[in-house]
Design a protein around this motif. Sequence first.
Motif, short mmCIF file in Angstrom:
data_model
loop_
_atom_site.label_atom_id
_atom_site.label_comp_id
_atom_site.label_asym_id
_atom_site.label_seq_id
_atom_site.Cartn_x
_atom_site.Cartn_y
_atom_site.Cartn_z
N TRP A 1 -1.99 0.19 -11.41
CA TRP A 1 -2.14 -1.26 -11.25
C TRP A 1 -1.06 -1.82 -10.33
O TRP A 1 -1.35 -2.67 -9.47
N LEU A 2 0.18 -1.35 -10.50
CA LEU A 2 1.27 -1.84 -9.66
C LEU A 2 1.05 -1.45 -8.20
O LEU A 2 1.32 -2.23 -7.28
N GLN B 1 -1.83 -0.98 -6.89
CA GLN B 1 -2.98 -1.74 -6.40
C GLN B 1 -2.60 -3.13 -5.93
O GLN B 1 -3.21 -3.67 -5.00
N ILE B 2 -1.56 -3.73 -6.54
CA ILE B 2 -1.16 -5.08 -6.12
C ILE B 2 -0.07 -5.05 -5.06
O ILE B 2 0.49 -6.07 -4.71
N GLY B 3 0.23 -3.84 -4.55
CA GLY B 3 1.10 -3.74 -3.40
C GLY B 3 2.57 -3.48 -3.67
O GLY B 3 3.39 -3.60 -2.76
N ILE B 4 2.92 -3.12 -4.91
CA ILE B 4 4.32 -2.78 -5.19
C ILE B 4 4.67 -1.50 -4.47
O ILE B 4 3.92 -0.53 -4.48
N ASP B 5 5.82 -1.48 -3.82
CA ASP B 5 6.25 -0.30 -3.09
C ASP B 5 6.38 0.89 -4.05
O ASP B 5 6.95 0.75 -5.14
N PRO B 6 5.84 2.07 -3.67
CA PRO B 6 5.90 3.24 -4.56
C PRO B 6 7.31 3.55 -5.04
O PRO B 6 7.51 3.99 -6.18
N GLY B 7 8.30 3.32 -4.22
CA GLY B 7 9.67 3.60 -4.62
C GLY B 7 10.20 2.65 -5.67
O GLY B 7 11.21 2.94 -6.33
N ILE C 1 8.13 1.26 -8.15
CA ILE C 1 7.27 1.24 -9.33
C ILE C 1 7.99 1.76 -10.57
O ILE C 1 7.93 1.14 -11.64
N GLU C 2 8.71 2.87 -10.44
CA GLU C 2 9.40 3.42 -11.61
C GLU C 2 10.48 2.47 -12.12
O GLU C 2 10.69 2.36 -13.33
N ASP C 3 11.15 1.79 -11.20
CA ASP C 3 12.17 0.83 -11.61
C ASP C 3 11.55 -0.34 -12.37
O ASP C 3 12.09 -0.80 -13.39
N VAL C 4 10.40 -0.81 -11.89
CA VAL C 4 9.71 -1.91 -12.57
C VAL C 4 9.32 -1.50 -13.99
O VAL C 4 9.52 -2.24 -14.95
N ILE C 5 8.77 -0.31 -14.12
CA ILE C 5 8.34 0.17 -15.43
C ILE C 5 9.54 0.36 -16.37
O ILE C 5 9.50 -0.04 -17.54
N ALA C 6 10.61 0.96 -15.85
CA ALA C 6 11.79 1.20 -16.69
C ALA C 6 12.41 -0.11 -17.17
O ALA C 6 12.84 -0.22 -18.32
#
Length: 220
Positions: A156-157, A159-165, A167-172
């Motif tokens: 989902w992240l 898909q809305i354009g969050i940079d792959p690098g 994504i893990e920080d956002v989830i953590a």
Amino acid sequence: TYYSASVRLDAYKIYVGEGYHALYSRDLIFRDARAAGIDHIPSDFEKYMSFMRRAQEEVAPHNLRDMVMLLVVVVFETLVTATLTQIPKQRTVISTVRELVTDHAEDEARHSVFFSELFGYLWGQLDERRRRLLGPLIPDFIVGPLAPPMEAMRGWLAQIGIDPGDIEDVIAESYPREEVQVGMARTARATLRLFGRHGLYDDPATREAFATHGLLPADA
């Protein structure tokens, strides 16, 4: 295992009710997707089915595999009411969804009573050896449906354009491990009390398994 005619009839009623839940939920999903012009992203339930199959395979005696399946259902059905009752309180959720979930939660509260009583019957007929085999598996049955769907959220992240690098920080940052465990224990409170009433925490290995997942009640 013998079940009385009344227990079987109640189980059939629940089976029909769950089918209706699936039908009207699917209907609402399609109607909302059309109205919003947004494609629906199907939920992936295969991981839960795979999880249940793995749990069955972990139990050496073949005659306990049906019991594993029943325990998974008991856990889920005693958890789901607490999950569903949280959604109607969220005013950011559209009213149609809140109304649907409210109706669903009322049915699930009745289902929870049935499965709580069924658990007492199931656990009561097991000897100590079988309880020791099954007890340590049960915390995973709680974590399975309650843990945040990390893989889905990564998708989902992205898909809305969050940079792959990032994504893990956002989830953590969004799901700290300790907070997730506290939240799961809170949602599972009724289920954990049910297990306590039937002595699950008396077995050291089972007790340790619950503690490892942060699910051992403070008064256990």
